[in-house]
Scaffold this active site. Structure first.
Site, PDB file in Angstrom:
ATOM      1  CG  HIS A 194      -2.045  -0.872   1.250  1.00  0.00           C
ATOM      2  ND1 HIS A 194      -1.954  -2.217   1.007  1.00  0.00           N
ATOM      3  CD2 HIS A 194      -3.365  -0.612   1.462  1.00  0.00           C
ATOM      4  CE1 HIS A 194      -3.165  -2.752   1.064  1.00  0.00           C
ATOM      5  NE2 HIS A 194      -4.043  -1.807   1.343  1.00  0.00           N
ATOM      6  CD  GLU A 197      -5.704   3.813   1.914  1.00  0.00           C
ATOM      7  OE1 GLU A 197      -4.786   3.209   2.507  1.00  0.00           O
ATOM      8  OE2 GLU A 197      -6.917   3.543   2.078  1.00  0.00           O
ATOM      9  CG  ASP A 275      -9.227  -1.112   0.602  1.00  0.00           C
ATOM     10  OD1 ASP A 275      -8.409  -1.975   0.961  1.00  0.00           O
ATOM     11  OD2 ASP A 275      -9.107   0.103   0.897  1.00  0.00           O
ATOM     12  CG  ASP A 276     -10.899  -2.902   4.048  1.00  0.00           C
ATOM     13  OD1 ASP A 276     -10.410  -3.940   4.538  1.00  0.00           O
ATOM     14  OD2 ASP A 276     -10.215  -1.926   3.688  1.00  0.00           O
TER      15      ASP A 276
HETATM   16  N1  ADE Z   1      -6.089  -2.487   5.910  1.00  0.00           N
HETATM   17  C1  ADE Z   1      -7.326  -2.744   5.476  1.00  0.00           C
HETATM   18  N2  ADE Z   1      -7.724  -1.804   4.616  1.00  0.00           N
HETATM   19  C2  ADE Z   1      -6.697  -0.931   4.470  1.00  0.00           C
HETATM   20  C3  ADE Z   1      -6.482   0.238   3.709  1.00  0.00           C
HETATM   21  N3  ADE Z   1      -7.415   0.734   2.895  1.00  0.00           N
HETATM   22  N4  ADE Z   1      -5.310   0.887   3.834  1.00  0.00           N
HETATM   23  C4  ADE Z   1      -4.376   0.412   4.654  1.00  0.00           C
HETATM   24  N5  ADE Z   1      -4.519  -0.685   5.380  1.00  0.00           N
HETATM   25  C5  ADE Z   1      -5.674  -1.362   5.294  1.00  0.00           C
HETATM   26 ZN    ZN Z   2      -6.169  -1.968   1.221  1.00  0.00          ZN
END
Ligand code: ADE
Ligand code: ZN
Length: 332
Positions: A194, A197, A275-276
């Site tokens: 990552h 972001e 992502d989540d």
């Molecule tokens: N862990 C889970 N989602 C994340 C995200 N978007 N950025 C960093 N760590 C994460």
């Molecule tokens: Zn992520």
């Protein structure tokens, strides 16, 4: 356009398994395991999903993961995600998991990896979805702890294809994990991180040059630096972009401002990911629909995003060729 998106064969490259824990399953596992959640019901929990930045999300994400204790819990979590993949026509997925979130609570690494792997095997057989696992280490912890996690994981090396770097970005630069990535590279593992972001373009440079990753997760802050955008376009190092995540975590104020299409037009290998999904309001199809509505791409641009994901995946060339053919043949 919505029908085109729904039927489009897809590949997902950026999805944290712990981030697919839906409130319903969280409550079910809490009850099964005798864990008390600090919310009276599902509705109240959902109302708490109102984030102002990455950290405000991560606090809830780590809290939610505490209901995961047994091998069956990890199986159920992974299986529920794969069923969503089937609904969204996701043919292949490369899934992140965060072992330190579990081993730090006394859940053995073996429990985590065996539960997930059993579900992925069933997904291949019953749902015809291929998948790889990517072990992520938490950048708010030390590099020494990351290395310890990798050393333990190597006993189960056949279960994962690569390593990644996630959690709180700002103040935890990729450079801090150069030694960990060196070790993973020596083990022949694929490398992703990552970067960009919430963090600056410089973190993306570090991930490319110091960690030597083959994909950047998010990476949307690359536009701060035109030289970096050129480097990403020339090298075709992919960005695994997560539109609904960027909106929910206020990386962008409005989806209309998202730079995904601009980056695509600049020749970058950009991809769409969830992502989540349990926390950000949608899985793959919802992410595609959100950018389609806000940015007005045509069907060929949407198709290109899916082709990019095949290119960016860690699949062998033969499987890539088959998927490319399927996506090119798709009429909508
Ligand atoms: N862990 C889970 N989602 C994340 C995200 N978007 N950025 C960093 N760590 C994460
Ligand atoms: Zn992520």
């Amino acid at each position: 356009m919505d029908r085109f998106i729904e039927g489009l064969p897809k590949v997902e490259l950026h999805m944290h398994l712990e981030g697919s824990l839906e409130p319903e399953l969280m409550f079910r596992l809490a009850e099964r395991n005798g864990v008390t959640l600090p919310y009276p019901d599902i509705e109240t929990l959902r109302q708490a999903y109102d984030f102002h930045n990455l950290q405000s999300f991560l606090d809830l994400y780590y809290q939610g993961a505490q209901v995961l204790l047994t091998e069956q819990d990890f199986y159920d979590l992974a299986w529920a995600y794969l069923e969503r993949c089937a609904e969204d026509n996701v043919r292949h997925t490369e899934i992140f998991f965060d072992p330190q979130t579990h081993t730090s609570r006394g859940v053995p690494f073996k429990t985590v990896i065996q539960g997930i792997s059993r579900a992925l095997k069933d997904g291949e057989q019953k749902l015809k979805i291929s998948s790889y696992l990517i072990l992520c280490v938490l950048r708010h912890l030390s590099e020494a702890e990351a290395i310890k996690t990798l050393e333990e994981a190597l006993a189960y090396k056949e279960h994962f294809i690569g390593v990644g770097l996630d959690s709180s970005e700002v103040g935890n630069p990729p450079a801090n994990f150069a030694g960990f990535f060196d070790l993973a590279r020596q083990q022949g593992l694929k490398l992703v991180a990552h970067a960009g972001e919430e963090g600056p373009a410089d973190y993306i440079w570090q991930a490319l040059d110091l960690l030597q990753v083959s994909r950047i997760d998010h990476g949307v802050n690359c536009t701060e630096d035109p030289k970096l955008v050129q480097r990403l376009a020339d090298s075709r190092v992919p960005l695994t972009v997560c539109p609904l995540s960027n909106l929910k975590l206020k990386v962008v104020d409005e989806m209309e401002q998202h730079n995904l299409l601009k980056l695509l037009h600049s020749g970058l290998c950009v991809t769409v990911n969830s992502d989540d999904p349990a926390y950000f309001g949608g899985y793959m199809t919802q992410n595609f629909k959100a950018i389609a509505e806000a940015l007005n791409p045509d069907c060929e641009e949407i198709r290109q995003l899916s082709l990019n994901a095949v290119e960016a995946s860690f699949l062998p060339d033969s499987a890539k060729r088959e998927l490319v053919q399927e996506i090119l043949r798709y009429q909508g």
